[in-house]
Scaffold this active site. Structure first.
Site, PDB file in Angstrom:
ATOM      1  N   LEU A  62      12.967  15.384  -0.898  1.00 18.14           N
ATOM      2  CA  LEU A  62      14.229  14.789  -0.471  1.00 18.14           C
ATOM      3  C   LEU A  62      15.243  15.911  -0.331  1.00 18.14           C
ATOM      4  O   LEU A  62      15.218  16.873  -1.100  1.00 18.14           O
ATOM      5  CB  LEU A  62      14.750  13.774  -1.506  1.00 18.14           C
ATOM      6  N   ASP A  63      16.160  15.780   0.623  1.00 17.91           N
ATOM      7  CA  ASP A  63      17.235  16.757   0.739  1.00 17.91           C
ATOM      8  C   ASP A  63      18.090  16.731  -0.529  1.00 17.91           C
ATOM      9  O   ASP A  63      18.173  15.713  -1.210  1.00 17.91           O
ATOM     10  CB  ASP A  63      18.123  16.451   1.954  1.00 17.91           C
ATOM     11  N   LYS A  64      18.746  17.836  -0.787  1.00 22.04           N
ATOM     12  CA  LYS A  64      19.563  17.956  -2.000  1.00 22.04           C
ATOM     13  C   LYS A  64      20.591  16.842  -2.105  1.00 22.04           C
ATOM     14  O   LYS A  64      20.793  16.264  -3.182  1.00 22.04           O
ATOM     15  CB  LYS A  64      20.261  19.321  -2.011  1.00 22.04           C
ATOM     16  N   THR A  66      20.517  13.898  -0.744  1.00 22.29           N
ATOM     17  CA  THR A  66      19.938  12.553  -0.647  1.00 22.29           C
ATOM     18  C   THR A  66      19.528  12.083  -2.034  1.00 22.29           C
ATOM     19  O   THR A  66      18.893  12.824  -2.779  1.00 22.29           O
ATOM     20  CB  THR A  66      18.706  12.554   0.281  1.00 22.29           C
ATOM     21  N   ARG A 119      18.606  12.148   9.472  1.00 16.16           N
ATOM     22  CA  ARG A 119      19.931  12.705   9.733  1.00 16.16           C
ATOM     23  C   ARG A 119      20.089  13.094  11.207  1.00 16.16           C
ATOM     24  O   ARG A 119      21.120  12.795  11.839  1.00 16.16           O
ATOM     25  CB  ARG A 119      20.169  13.914   8.831  1.00 16.16           C
TER      26      ARG A 119
END
Length: 318
Positions: free
Chosen positions: A143-145, A147, A245
């Site tokens: 997961l992105d930071k 998110t 995104r």
């Protein structure tokens, strides 16, 4: 398994490692982090980019997944200074599910899943530090930071390999919630825009729509309208970097709080309202158990900060 040539000016000599089943399907960057203990991650990534690290005598990217029988060339690499050891504070995260093969947590926003790219440590390093008795802990996906939400960690090599196969073959369902700018048009829409990675002039990694890029498919559904903003659901049918995104931003509906692909003025406005993150949350996950094959469903509710924003939108206070 090991073949070495001497080099007296380095922390260790050139090594050629033959990959066995214990390292199968592991990313080359994660493999190097494990076998080159004490070497800064920046040095390892530089060695991969420059071609000093080779697999079967060829250059690879950090995302390359190892196969049984691969011959990995590891160049001489300098370790960090012995008087400056990296200390990782142990941390536990809200557990959604756990057994002897799988751990599912609810990751908070603002925490990276792993160290690298200017981040000294992340979720996986903190979990390993908090659980020194654990023999195996590896990220099953990322997961992105910024998110929040459901994140799977494998506790066995067999579970990791199975989860990677499940993700590659899209056997699982990953559903997100996002607040976007604009009034989303359709109740349900398939976004199929090919994506490619690139570097900005200052070296920042980003993703853009590119007809020569990799196929990417997101199913977007309208959950709730707020006039100038819409809460949408986004289901990943492929797993590309920054997929949701970029798909939403390229469709004209950037995510609120997105520093890379969103609107600066919107992010600054919501920050003044006390909301200082990206509104993207990994909400629901349906996946076969990596060992038993039983279909499992997990859910992580929206964080309090996100719920507070939605209540203010409903009351027309934003």
């Amino acid at each position: 398994m090991w073949k070495q040539t001497s080099d007296n000016n380095s922390s260790f000599s050139v090594r050629v490692v033959k990959i066995d089943v214990d390292s199968e399907d592991q990313r080359i960057d994660n493999f190097l982090i494990r076998v080159c203990k004490g070497v800064p991650k920046s040095h390892l990534y530089k060695a991969i980019r420059s071609g000093q690290v080779r697999v079967n005598k060829g250059r690879v990217q950090a995302e390359y997944r190892l196969q049984v029988g691969d011959q990995v060339r590891i160049p001489p690499l300098r370790t960090a200074e012995p008087d400056a050891p990296r200390k990782v504070p142990g941390a536990e995260f809200p557990v959604v599910y756990e057994d002897d093969a799988l751990l599912v947590i609810d990751k908070p926003a603002g925490v990276a899943v792993h160290g690298g790219s200017g981040v000294s440590f992340g979720v996986i390093e903190q979990l390993r530090s908090a659980r020194p008795e654990a023999r195996f802990l590896e990220l099953a996906h990322r997961l992105d930071k910024e998110t929040s939400g459901l994140l799977m960690i494998a506790k066995k090599r067999t579970a990791l390999v199975a989860l990677h196969e499940i993700m590659r073959e899209s056997k699982g369902r990953k559903q997100y919630l996002a607040l976007v700018c604009g009034d989303w048009v359709n109740d349900r829409q398939h976004v199929k825009l090919p994506l490619t990675k690139y570097l900005t002039p200052d070296g920042e990694r980003r993703v853009r729509v590119d007809k020569e890029g990799r196929f990417a498919h997101t199913i977007v559904t309208c959950v709730q309208r707020f006039g100038k903003y819409t809460l949408v659901g986004a289901e990943l049918r492929t797993g590309r970097t920054h997929q949701i995104r970029v798909h939403l931003a390229s469709s004209g509906f950037p995510i609120v709080g997105d520093e890379k692909y969103g609107k600066d003025e919107v992010r600054e406005y919501f920050a003044r309202q006390g909301f200082n993150r990206m509104f993207l949350h990994a909400h629901r996950l349906q996946v076969p158990h990596p060992i038993s094959g039983e279909i499992m469903e997990f859910e992580a509710p929206l964080p309090a900060a996100c719920l507070h924003v939605l209540k203010k939108l409903e009351a027309q206070q934003i």
